[in-house]
Scaffold this active site. Structure first.
Site, short mmCIF file in Angstrom:
data_model
loop_
_atom_site.label_atom_id
_atom_site.label_comp_id
_atom_site.label_asym_id
_atom_site.label_seq_id
_atom_site.Cartn_x
_atom_site.Cartn_y
_atom_site.Cartn_z
N ARG A 1 0.81 -1.14 0.04
CA ARG A 1 -0.07 0.02 -0.11
C ARG A 1 0.82 1.14 -0.26
O ARG A 1 0.24 2.44 -0.10
CB ARG A 1 -0.95 0.09 1.23
CG ARG A 1 -2.03 -0.94 1.07
CD ARG A 1 -3.05 -1.01 2.24
NE ARG A 1 -4.05 -2.02 2.12
CZ ARG A 1 -5.01 -1.81 2.56
NH1 ARG A 1 -5.57 -0.99 3.09
NH2 ARG A 1 -5.95 -2.86 2.25
N ARG B 1 -22.63 -2.12 -2.94
CA ARG B 1 -22.33 -3.21 -2.14
C ARG B 1 -22.53 -3.08 -0.60
O ARG B 1 -22.87 -3.93 0.06
CB ARG B 1 -20.59 -3.28 -2.30
CG ARG B 1 -20.04 -4.15 -1.50
CD ARG B 1 -18.61 -4.33 -1.92
NE ARG B 1 -17.83 -3.53 -1.22
CZ ARG B 1 -16.43 -3.38 -1.30
NH1 ARG B 1 -15.74 -3.90 -2.21
NH2 ARG B 1 -15.66 -2.63 -0.31
#
Length: 190
Positions: A89, A128
């Site tokens: 990340r 979602r």
């Protein structure tokens, strides 16, 4: 060996495409969240160290996460390859991962980025959120903050892999199968 980093902001479809890639290429899924939970559950030294930090509300340092990834790589020496999910990340994590893989005589083959505009991401995450039960998928303000966080902190990792000529961007808008076909065109070259 195919070592793939599937990259993209929240809602880009990484989870969906990861499962299809794992099935097609028989890759070992390296999800840092899953690895962390597993190390803690198994009471390993790294797991105990990570749990102490997490119980204090602190982030697990990169060297601990890298140690856990190293254990997972060692436990799967005969794997056809790995798909990295949620890692790296940051550029520092990418550098540490490269060093780890080099010590094991392998490397990242390619980073495939799913390119999806912010408006579409927000729409997907809200959709979602209706099923996931995750509060961070149901709040437009939090969604925008997550996308902003990705754009400012995680997106620079792409430049790290671009500098190694290991970065490919795929249009992440279309049907699941259309996107998968584009990803496999890249993966099949390794």
């Amino acid at each position: 060996m195919l070592n793939l980093v599937l990259f993209g902001p929240p809602g880009a479809g990484k989870g969906t495409q990861s499962q299809k890639l794992i099935e097609k290429y028989q890759l070992v899924h390296l999800s840092t969240g899953d690895i962390l939970r597993n190390e803690i559950a198994n009471g390993t030294q790294l797991g105990i160290e990570a749990k102490k930090l997490m119980d204090q509300g602190l982030l697990v340092p990169d060297e601990v996460v890298i140690g856990m990834i190293s254990n997972k790589l060692d436990a799967n020496r005969d794997a056809r390859g790995f798909i990295f999910d949620g890692f790296p990340r940051t550029v520092a994590q990418a550098e540490a991962l490269d060093a780890l893989l080099l010590s094991k005589d392998t490397s990242i083959s390619v980073m495939i980025a799913l390119n999806v505009d912010d408006q579409e991401l927000e729409k997907r995450l809200l959709l979602r959120g209706k099923d996931s039960g995750r509060p961070d998928d149901a709040n437009p303000e939090i969604i925008r903050k997550r996308i902003e966080e990705y754009n400012s902190k995680t997106a620079p990792v792409a430049n790290f892999y671009k500098s190694q000529a290991k970065f490919v961007s795929i249009n992440g808008i279309g049907s699941i199968d259309e996107i998968f076909t584009e990803i496999t065109k890249v993966a099949d070259t390794f």
